[in-house]
Scaffold this active site. Structure first.
Site, PDB file in Angstrom:
ATOM      1  N   TRP A 165      73.130  21.183  35.220  1.00 16.47           N
ATOM      2  CA  TRP A 165      73.404  20.804  33.836  1.00 16.47           C
ATOM      3  C   TRP A 165      72.147  20.669  32.995  1.00 16.47           C
ATOM      4  CZ3 TRP A 165      70.397  16.646  33.287  1.00 16.47           C
ATOM      5  CH2 TRP A 165      70.095  15.933  34.461  1.00 16.47           C
ATOM      6  N   LYS A 212      80.316  28.566  38.202  1.00 20.31           N
ATOM      7  CA  LYS A 212      80.701  27.164  38.109  1.00 20.31           C
ATOM      8  C   LYS A 212      79.610  26.376  37.411  1.00 20.31           C
ATOM      9  CE  LYS A 212      80.629  23.358  40.506  1.00 20.31           C
ATOM     10  NZ  LYS A 212      80.575  22.438  39.358  1.00 20.31           N
ATOM     11  N   SER A 260      77.889  23.032  35.953  1.00 23.67           N
ATOM     12  CA  SER A 260      77.936  21.646  36.420  1.00 23.67           C
ATOM     13  C   SER A 260      79.098  20.926  35.738  1.00 23.67           C
ATOM     14  CB  SER A 260      76.627  20.934  36.070  1.00 23.67           C
ATOM     15  OG  SER A 260      76.780  19.541  36.186  1.00 23.67           O
ATOM     16  N   GLU A 261      79.660  19.962  36.427  1.00 23.89           N
ATOM     17  CA  GLU A 261      80.724  19.145  35.824  1.00 23.89           C
ATOM     18  C   GLU A 261      80.213  18.392  34.596  1.00 23.89           C
ATOM     19  OE1 GLU A 261      79.405  19.129  38.777  1.00 23.89           O
ATOM     20  OE2 GLU A 261      79.663  17.246  39.870  1.00 23.89           O
ATOM     21  N   GLY A 265      70.328  23.469  41.792  1.00 22.72           N
ATOM     22  CA  GLY A 265      70.694  22.062  41.889  1.00 22.72           C
ATOM     23  C   GLY A 265      69.780  21.335  42.843  1.00 22.72           C
ATOM     24  N   GLU A 323      67.724  27.425  44.088  1.00 22.01           N
ATOM     25  CA  GLU A 323      66.662  26.923  43.208  1.00 22.01           C
ATOM     26  C   GLU A 323      66.840  25.420  43.145  1.00 22.01           C
ATOM     27  OE1 GLU A 323      65.769  30.879  40.807  1.00 22.01           O
ATOM     28  OE2 GLU A 323      65.749  28.990  39.737  1.00 22.01           O
ATOM     29  N   LEU A 324      65.947  24.717  43.796  1.00 21.00           N
ATOM     30  CA  LEU A 324      66.179  23.288  44.040  1.00 21.00           C
ATOM     31  C   LEU A 324      65.162  22.428  43.294  1.00 21.00           C
ATOM     32  CD1 LEU A 324      66.915  23.722  47.861  1.00 21.00           C
ATOM     33  CD2 LEU A 324      68.498  23.865  45.933  1.00 21.00           C
ATOM     34  N   CYS A 362      63.518  20.723  36.422  1.00 14.84           N
ATOM     35  CA  CYS A 362      63.091  20.950  37.808  1.00 14.84           C
ATOM     36  C   CYS A 362      61.581  20.980  37.876  1.00 14.84           C
ATOM     37  CB  CYS A 362      63.683  22.241  38.342  1.00 14.84           C
ATOM     38  SG  CYS A 362      63.438  23.635  37.249  1.00 14.84           S
ATOM     39  N   GLU A 379      62.052  12.935  44.244  1.00 14.75           N
ATOM     40  CA  GLU A 379      62.247  13.424  42.878  1.00 14.75           C
ATOM     41  C   GLU A 379      62.815  12.295  42.022  1.00 14.75           C
ATOM     42  OE1 GLU A 379      65.227  16.541  42.192  1.00 14.75           O
ATOM     43  OE2 GLU A 379      63.762  17.603  40.970  1.00 14.75           O
TER      44      GLU A 379
HETATM   45  P1  NAD Z   1      73.602  18.876  42.133  1.00  9.95           P
HETATM   46  O1  NAD Z   1      73.082  19.405  43.430  1.00  9.95           O
HETATM   47  O2  NAD Z   1      74.185  17.518  42.105  1.00  9.95           O
HETATM   48  O3  NAD Z   1      74.715  19.853  41.548  1.00  9.95           O
HETATM   49  C1  NAD Z   1      74.463  21.222  41.306  1.00  9.95           C
HETATM   50  C2  NAD Z   1      75.774  21.976  41.308  1.00  9.95           C
HETATM   51  O4  NAD Z   1      76.325  21.991  42.627  1.00  9.95           O
HETATM   52  C3  NAD Z   1      76.860  21.380  40.415  1.00  9.95           C
HETATM   53  O5  NAD Z   1      77.537  22.434  39.766  1.00  9.95           O
HETATM   54  C4  NAD Z   1      77.764  20.666  41.413  1.00  9.95           C
HETATM   55  O6  NAD Z   1      79.094  20.514  40.972  1.00  9.95           O
HETATM   56  C5  NAD Z   1      77.686  21.593  42.599  1.00  9.95           C
HETATM   57  N1  NAD Z   1      78.007  21.018  43.914  1.00  9.95           N
HETATM   58  C6  NAD Z   1      77.924  19.719  44.312  1.00  9.95           C
HETATM   59  N2  NAD Z   1      78.264  19.613  45.629  1.00  9.95           N
HETATM   60  C7  NAD Z   1      78.538  20.860  46.063  1.00  9.95           C
HETATM   61  C8  NAD Z   1      78.904  21.411  47.328  1.00  9.95           C
HETATM   62  N3  NAD Z   1      79.059  20.643  48.414  1.00  9.95           N
HETATM   63  N4  NAD Z   1      79.099  22.754  47.422  1.00  9.95           N
HETATM   64  C9  NAD Z   1      78.921  23.560  46.357  1.00  9.95           C
HETATM   65  N5  NAD Z   1      78.563  23.088  45.117  1.00  9.95           N
HETATM   66  C10 NAD Z   1      78.379  21.758  44.982  1.00  9.95           C
HETATM   67  O7  NAD Z   1      72.362  18.984  41.120  1.00  9.95           O
HETATM   68  P2  NAD Z   1      72.323  18.588  39.552  1.00  9.95           P
HETATM   69  O8  NAD Z   1      72.268  17.120  39.406  1.00  9.95           O
HETATM   70  O9  NAD Z   1      73.343  19.340  38.775  1.00  9.95           O
HETATM   71  O10 NAD Z   1      70.917  19.218  39.131  1.00  9.95           O
HETATM   72  C11 NAD Z   1      69.728  18.534  39.277  1.00  9.95           C
HETATM   73  C12 NAD Z   1      68.890  19.132  40.377  1.00  9.95           C
HETATM   74  O11 NAD Z   1      68.721  20.535  40.148  1.00  9.95           O
HETATM   75  C13 NAD Z   1      67.492  18.569  40.444  1.00  9.95           C
HETATM   76  O12 NAD Z   1      67.127  18.363  41.786  1.00  9.95           O
HETATM   77  C14 NAD Z   1      66.647  19.687  39.816  1.00  9.95           C
HETATM   78  O13 NAD Z   1      65.299  19.647  40.200  1.00  9.95           O
HETATM   79  C15 NAD Z   1      67.355  20.896  40.284  1.00  9.95           C
HETATM   80  N6  NAD Z   1      67.048  22.066  39.457  1.00  9.95           N
HETATM   81  C16 NAD Z   1      66.266  23.065  39.964  1.00  9.95           C
HETATM   82  C17 NAD Z   1      65.927  24.158  39.180  1.00  9.95           C
HETATM   83  C18 NAD Z   1      65.040  25.256  39.699  1.00  9.95           C
HETATM   84  O14 NAD Z   1      64.920  26.265  39.028  1.00  9.95           O
HETATM   85  N7  NAD Z   1      64.421  25.118  40.852  1.00  9.95           N
HETATM   86  C19 NAD Z   1      66.394  24.229  37.863  1.00  9.95           C
HETATM   87  C20 NAD Z   1      67.193  23.199  37.375  1.00  9.95           C
HETATM   88  C21 NAD Z   1      67.522  22.126  38.192  1.00  9.95           C
END
Ligand code: NAD
Length: 457
Positions: free
Chosen positions: A132, A156, A158-159, A207, A229-230, A263, A360
């Site tokens: 998101w 999908k 983000s919610e 995520g 991409e984490l 990120c 983080e």
């Molecule tokens: P999150 O991992 O909570 O959620 C990411 C997505 O995964 C959402 O759409 C969520 O609904 C989905 N999801 C949750 N559980 C799942 C499962 N078991 N199986 C499949 N999908 C599932 O992360 P967030 O809070 O949305 O984003 C923040 C994180 O993303 C931070 O750690 C940030 O650093 C990282 N991020 C990384 C980059 C990059 O380019 N490296 C860019 C943006 C954000």
């Protein structure tokens, strides 16, 4: 049908309720994408590009309204929402300008009646599970090149940014991308999990490390393409010869932009002992100058956090740091108003026993640690499982290259930070992920090679 409640993080008020997906509808939508993909792959690239060019024009036409929706649902200050949308345009231009060359047949050898050629086929149906914090950036890095290269995308959002996700789908469909070729699915983690379990040819996830690790475990045995991409714990080192005022201003922005929810936000700062005191003073002064307030106000620099749960993480990091001897130079508390607000927070006298220097934070909070020199700085910068970005501030390019060349990170910055370019690959090392987006390699990544061995007689 299940529903998804959307809240305004600036006020805590409910905004709307969206129809959501469940495992059965995710399966049906993925099957739709499967049936629609071959015709899309057979559509001439020029026509696929024309659709994406119309999508770009539609973004321009609706930019203000799209920015308002993004700000409403994630709390991003309105000027930063507009910056993101304008930044997406440059990324689309890059992809439009480079896909022909990536997809062109290459003859790599021809001799004695034998020809060797390389083509790039689309992967097929790809799942894009997105975050998101920059839905247009991190989504666009995936779905734009995936569509251009002939894939169908089940997307999908983000919610927390589903209204934006639905706008993206509406604009792509209005631009000529068939409804079966870009298919949004709405919901939280369970819907994401159902999606990655479908018969798909690739998973492109943005995520957290925790979710990425779960997806990797689930997808691994199926031998399909996986990109993650984490998160990061991105460090920067301010050398003793740095321009302190410029470094403080740049790093304050790098740490606090989008309330630190990038990120590649600066998450740790190491400062040479000779300039530590003036740097801390300049940094705190810069952060104190940031306007905190209503994210729909053009004057606001710092808004609420998108996720209420992150307030507990930040509070715990501050408490842990204080208990271990840190000094709170600024902030340190929730802001007492409805919604998800936290004060911009600067901690000094920190070290790596503290969670704020290891985990983080993903919020408007930063630790500044004093170091004796370059060796100690390199050691501490590498003392992490993450490896997304790292930076150095010094006028001496050789010194910067010597430090950054030893830091494990996918992107390294000299006298800058919190920066992404469509021309360069965006990748993480360690717990920051696998694979890459952006650059021509970030187009090719949505294809698989077909190696032709052709004997004419
Ligand atoms: P999150 O991992 O909570 O959620 C990411 C997505 O995964 C959402 O759409 C969520 O609904 C989905 N999801 C949750 N559980 C799942 C499962 N078991 N199986 C499949 N999908 C599932 O992360 P967030 O809070 O949305 O984003 C923040 C994180 O993303 C931070 O750690 C940030 O650093 C990282 N991020 C990384 C980059 C990059 O380019 N490296 C860019 C943006 C954000």
């Amino acid at each position: 049908m299940p529903h998804l409640q959307v809240f305004n993080p600036a006020t805590g008020a409910a905004i709307t309720e969206l129809s959501a997906d469940d495992a059965a509808s995710v399966a049906a939508k993925t099957a739709l994408a499967r049936s629609a993909q071959p015709a899309w792959a057979a559509t001439p690239l020029a026509e696929r590009k024309a659709c994406i060019a119309r999508f770009r024009a539609a973004i321009v036409a609706e930019l203000d309204a799209l920015a308002q929706t993004l700000t409403l649902e994630v709390g991003k200050p309105i000027r930063q929402s507009k910056n993101e949308l304008n930044g997406l345009l440059g990324r689309i231009d890059f992809f439009l300008g480079h896909t022909d060359a990536v997809l062109a047949t290459q003859t790599v050898w021809a001799e004695g009646g034998m020809t060797e050629q390389l083509d790039h086929d689309p992967l097929g149906v790809v799942a894009n599970v997105s975050a998101w914090n920059y839905p247009y950036f991190v989504g666009g890095n995936v779905f734009v090149p995936a569509l251009l290269t002939g894939n169908a995308v089940v997307y999908k959002p983000s919610e927390l940014s589903s209204m934006t996700g639905l706008h993206i789908a509406r604009l792509l469909h209005a631009s000529g991308v068939p409804v079966g070729v870009f298919v949004p699915v709405i919901g939280g983690g369970a819907v994401g999990q159902a999606l990655v379990e479908q018969d798909i040819d690739g998973v492109f996830f943005t995520g957290s490390y925790a979710t990425g690790a779960k997806i990797a475990a689930s997808v691994g045995p199926r031998m399909i393409k996986l990109q993650l991409e984490l998160g990061g714990k991105d460090p920067t080192y301010v050398c003793d010869d740095a321009n302190i005022a410029a470094a403080a201003e740049s790093l304050a922005d790098g740490a606090m932009y989008n309330a630190g929810q990038s990120c590649c936000s600066v998450e740790r700062i190491y400062v040479h002992e000779r300039v530590y005191a003036p740097f801390v003073h300049a940094f705190v002064t810069a952060v104190r100058g940031f306007a905190v307030g209503d994210p729909q106000d053009e004057a606001t620099y710092l808004g609420p956090l998108a996720r209420a749960a992150q307030l507990d993480v930040l509070e715990a990091q501050v408490a842990d740091a204080k208990a271990r001897g840190a000094t709170v130079r600024l902030g340190g508390h929730r802001i007492d108003r409805p919604g998800n607000w936290f004060e911009p927070t600067v901690l000094t006298e920190v070290d790596h026993t503290m969670a704020v220097m290891r985990d983080e934070s993903f919020g408007p909070i930063i630790g500044i640690q004093e170091v004796r020199g370059d060796e100690e700085a390199v050691r501490l910068m590498n003392d992490t499982r993450y490896g997304l970005t790292a930076g150095v501030y010094t006028p001496d390019e050789r010194r910067a290259r010597a430090v950054l060349g030893r830091v494990q990170a996918g992107s390294v910055y000299w006298n800058c930070c919190d920066r992404v370019s469509p021309r360069l690959p965006w990748s993480g090392r360690g717990h920051s992920g696998i694979g890459l987006t952006l650059s021509t390699a970030g187009i090719e990544t949505f294809t698989r090679p077909r190696a032709w061995h052709l004997r004419s007689a």
